[in-house]
Design a protein around this motif. Sequence first.
Motif, PDB file in Angstrom:
ATOM      1  N   TYR A 109       0.846  -1.185   0.000  1.00  9.09           N
ATOM      2  CA  TYR A 109       0.000   0.000   0.000  1.00  9.09           C
ATOM      3  C   TYR A 109       0.885   1.239   0.000  1.00  9.09           C
ATOM      4  N   GLN A 135       0.819   5.453   1.076  1.00  6.23           N
ATOM      5  CA  GLN A 135       0.121   6.506   1.805  1.00  6.23           C
ATOM      6  C   GLN A 135       0.834   7.823   1.572  1.00  6.23           C
ATOM      7  N   GLY A 191      -0.785  12.891   5.066  1.00 10.70           N
ATOM      8  CA  GLY A 191      -2.111  13.381   5.415  1.00 10.70           C
ATOM      9  C   GLY A 191      -3.251  12.693   4.708  1.00 10.70           C
ATOM     10  N   LYS A 192      -2.940  11.666   3.967  1.00 10.84           N
ATOM     11  CA  LYS A 192      -3.983  10.969   3.198  1.00 10.84           C
ATOM     12  C   LYS A 192      -4.130   9.529   3.692  1.00 10.84           C
ATOM     13  N   SER A 193      -5.103   8.862   3.104  1.00 11.58           N
ATOM     14  CA  SER A 193      -5.323   7.474   3.501  1.00 11.58           C
ATOM     15  C   SER A 193      -4.476   6.522   2.654  1.00 11.58           C
ATOM     16  N   LEU A 194      -4.680   5.226   2.850  1.00 15.11           N
ATOM     17  CA  LEU A 194      -3.861   4.239   2.163  1.00 15.11           C
ATOM     18  C   LEU A 194      -4.524   3.807   0.859  1.00 15.11           C
ATOM     19  N   SER A 249      -4.209   0.895  -2.265  1.00 10.21           N
ATOM     20  CA  SER A 249      -3.626  -0.382  -2.634  1.00 10.21           C
ATOM     21  C   SER A 249      -2.758  -0.256  -3.887  1.00 10.21           C
ATOM     22  N   PHE A 270       3.730   0.687   2.726  1.00  8.13           N
ATOM     23  CA  PHE A 270       3.494  -0.364   3.717  1.00  8.13           C
ATOM     24  C   PHE A 270       3.337  -1.709   3.023  1.00  8.13           C
ATOM     25  N   TRP A 301       0.767  -5.774   9.596  1.00 10.59           N
ATOM     26  CA  TRP A 301       1.367  -4.674   8.843  1.00 10.59           C
ATOM     27  C   TRP A 301       2.809  -4.439   9.244  1.00 10.59           C
ATOM     28  N   ALA A 304       5.890  -1.596   9.564  1.00 11.54           N
ATOM     29  CA  ALA A 304       5.867  -0.249  10.162  1.00 11.54           C
ATOM     30  C   ALA A 304       5.845   0.857   9.110  1.00 11.54           C
ATOM     31  N   ARG A 319     -12.822  14.371   9.691  1.00 11.64           N
ATOM     32  CA  ARG A 319     -11.403  14.330   9.342  1.00 11.64           C
ATOM     33  C   ARG A 319     -10.546  14.622  10.576  1.00 11.64           C
ATOM     34  N   GLY A 354       5.587   4.876  13.339  1.00 11.53           N
ATOM     35  CA  GLY A 354       6.538   3.816  13.652  1.00 11.53           C
ATOM     36  C   GLY A 354       5.927   2.491  14.026  1.00 11.53           C
ATOM     37  N   LEU A 355       4.587   2.449  14.149  1.00 10.22           N
ATOM     38  CA  LEU A 355       3.930   1.207  14.581  1.00 10.22           C
ATOM     39  C   LEU A 355       3.087   0.578  13.477  1.00 10.22           C
ATOM     40  N   GLY A 356       3.040   1.187  12.324  1.00  9.05           N
ATOM     41  CA  GLY A 356       2.198   0.639  11.269  1.00  9.05           C
ATOM     42  C   GLY A 356       0.734   0.754  11.640  1.00  9.05           C
ATOM     43  N   LEU A 357      -0.075  -0.137  11.112  1.00  7.10           N
ATOM     44  CA  LEU A 357      -1.498  -0.160  11.414  1.00  7.10           C
ATOM     45  C   LEU A 357      -1.792  -1.305  12.385  1.00  7.10           C
ATOM     46  N   LEU A 373      -8.387   4.705  11.075  1.00  9.51           N
ATOM     47  CA  LEU A 373      -8.690   4.386   9.690  1.00  9.51           C
ATOM     48  C   LEU A 373      -9.736   3.291   9.625  1.00  9.51           C
ATOM     49  N   LYS A 404      -8.374  -6.970  -1.646  1.00 13.17           N
ATOM     50  CA  LYS A 404      -7.650  -5.874  -1.013  1.00 13.17           C
ATOM     51  C   LYS A 404      -8.590  -4.993  -0.208  1.00 13.17           C
ATOM     52  N   PHE A 427      -9.677   1.894   1.949  1.00 16.89           N
ATOM     53  CA  PHE A 427      -9.610   2.688   3.161  1.00 16.89           C
ATOM     54  C   PHE A 427     -10.379   3.998   3.026  1.00 16.89           C
ATOM     55  N   GLY A 428     -10.900   4.458   4.168  1.00 15.48           N
ATOM     56  CA  GLY A 428     -11.404   5.816   4.264  1.00 15.48           C
ATOM     57  C   GLY A 428     -10.258   6.796   4.422  1.00 15.48           C
ATOM     58  N   SER A 429     -10.599   8.065   4.482  1.00 16.30           N
ATOM     59  CA  SER A 429      -9.566   9.115   4.514  1.00 16.30           C
ATOM     60  C   SER A 429      -8.989   9.322   5.906  1.00 16.30           C
TER      61      SER A 429
END
Lengths: 112, 111
Positions: free
Chosen positions: A35, A37, A40-43, A45, A88, A102, A104, B9, B40-43, B90, B99, B102-104
């Motif tokens: 993915y 990113q 300030g935006k989302s992820l 694919s 990611f 996921w 990091a 948001r 640093g922790l991902g999702l 998220l 897949k 995702f939302g914003s």
Amino acid sequence: ELKVEQNPLFLSMQEGKNYTIYCNYSTTSDRLYWYRQDPGKSLESLFVLLSNGAVKQEGRLMASLDTKARLSTLHITAAVHDLSATYFCAVAPPDSNYQLIWGAGTKLIIKP
Amino acid sequence: DVKVTQSSRYLVKRTGEKVFLECVQDMDHENMFWYRQDPGLGLRLIYFSYDVKMKEKGDIPEGYSVSREKKERFSLILESASTNQTSMYLCASKAGGEKLFFGSGTQLSVL
């Protein structure tokens, strides 16, 4: 327990150069996702890799999967500024249709 | 065009408040997810739902609850917000093993 490690976590590079981001995972899996990113935006694919030896390419990005080595790579060819983002990887445990584990994330900055 | 919509948001809340984060998807997906993202922790998965009224705990469910009364809507509830719940939240949805969409995201600050 499945663990996912990306490296590097931060990468600054010049436009026109090539580089590779690595994603290692600790137990068997046959599904791996990449993915992107933007700040300030989302992820979004990029790639879904479903089998050993799978290779997918879109534009200057190419992803591959080696399930025996438990390794996926995301290769950037002749980088351009627009590819600056955080990337990611995420790995699906073998016994789950829902979970993803996921990495990091790798923050990539491409300088003009 | 597929869409996952999160209601806010940015949110600023006080410690102890009850917080609702709403997510709506228009793709008729069975599966919906709530993640939090910290540098640093991902999702990290908080909760997911594979059908209406069905939910499963993810990796970090403590301090959160969820509600899925309709297929298209998945709500995350912080019963009593705490400062360590300041994060980016998220929402995502998917069909089967496909897949995630995702939302914003909602940037929540708890003061």
